[in-house]
Write a protein that holds these residues in place. Sequence first.
Motif, short mmCIF file in Angstrom:
data_model
loop_
_atom_site.label_atom_id
_atom_site.label_comp_id
_atom_site.label_asym_id
_atom_site.label_seq_id
_atom_site.Cartn_x
_atom_site.Cartn_y
_atom_site.Cartn_z
N LEU A 9 -24.44 50.57 1.31
CA LEU A 9 -23.36 51.12 0.49
C LEU A 9 -22.76 50.06 -0.42
O LEU A 9 -22.50 50.32 -1.60
CB LEU A 9 -22.27 51.72 1.39
N VAL A 10 -22.58 48.87 0.09
CA VAL A 10 -21.96 47.79 -0.69
C VAL A 10 -22.93 47.26 -1.75
O VAL A 10 -22.58 47.13 -2.92
CB VAL A 10 -21.48 46.66 0.24
N GLU A 11 -24.16 46.96 -1.33
CA GLU A 11 -25.12 46.34 -2.24
C GLU A 11 -25.71 47.31 -3.26
O GLU A 11 -25.81 46.98 -4.44
CB GLU A 11 -26.25 45.70 -1.43
N GLU A 12 -26.09 48.48 -2.80
CA GLU A 12 -26.80 49.41 -3.69
C GLU A 12 -25.86 50.33 -4.48
O GLU A 12 -26.14 50.66 -5.61
CB GLU A 12 -27.79 50.26 -2.88
N LEU A 13 -24.76 50.75 -3.85
CA LEU A 13 -23.87 51.71 -4.50
C LEU A 13 -22.55 51.08 -4.92
O LEU A 13 -21.65 51.76 -5.40
CB LEU A 13 -23.62 52.91 -3.58
N LEU A 30 -15.09 57.12 -0.57
CA LEU A 30 -15.95 56.11 -1.18
C LEU A 30 -16.40 56.47 -2.59
O LEU A 30 -16.99 55.66 -3.28
CB LEU A 30 -17.17 55.84 -0.29
N GLY A 31 -16.13 57.71 -3.01
CA GLY A 31 -16.48 58.13 -4.36
C GLY A 31 -17.96 58.30 -4.62
O GLY A 31 -18.42 58.21 -5.76
N ILE A 32 -18.72 58.58 -3.57
CA ILE A 32 -20.16 58.75 -3.72
C ILE A 32 -20.46 60.17 -4.19
O ILE A 32 -20.05 61.14 -3.57
CB ILE A 32 -20.87 58.46 -2.37
N ALA A 38 -28.20 60.97 -2.72
CA ALA A 38 -29.66 61.08 -2.73
C ALA A 38 -30.30 59.69 -2.69
O ALA A 38 -31.28 59.47 -1.97
CB ALA A 38 -30.13 61.86 -3.95
N ASP A 39 -29.73 58.75 -3.45
CA ASP A 39 -30.22 57.37 -3.42
C ASP A 39 -30.08 56.76 -2.03
O ASP A 39 -30.97 56.08 -1.54
CB ASP A 39 -29.47 56.50 -4.43
N LEU A 40 -28.93 57.01 -1.41
CA LEU A 40 -28.69 56.49 -0.06
C LEU A 40 -29.71 57.06 0.92
O LEU A 40 -30.25 56.32 1.75
CB LEU A 40 -27.26 56.83 0.38
#
Length: 74
Positions: A9-13, A30-32, A38-40
């Motif tokens: 979550l921290v590195e990719e998003l 977290l505002g995802i 889908a990326d996660l």
Amino acid sequence: MFENLKAFLVEELRVNPNDVTMDAELAGDLGINSLELADLVLLCEEKFNIEINDEEIHKFISVGDVVKYLEAIA
């Protein structure tokens, strides 16, 4: 499992690490958005060599939901 997910979550998003808790809601806290979710899911599938079906993705409301799911199938 929580630490692995938090790192994703921290590195990719680019989520603030202080905001990532088991109770944090993916969208609300977290505002995802749906594309980021889908990326996660894709990252988790690649990292853990698993397949997450679409029906399960809709149950991922909080970070804890994802962690529990990953722990159950890992």
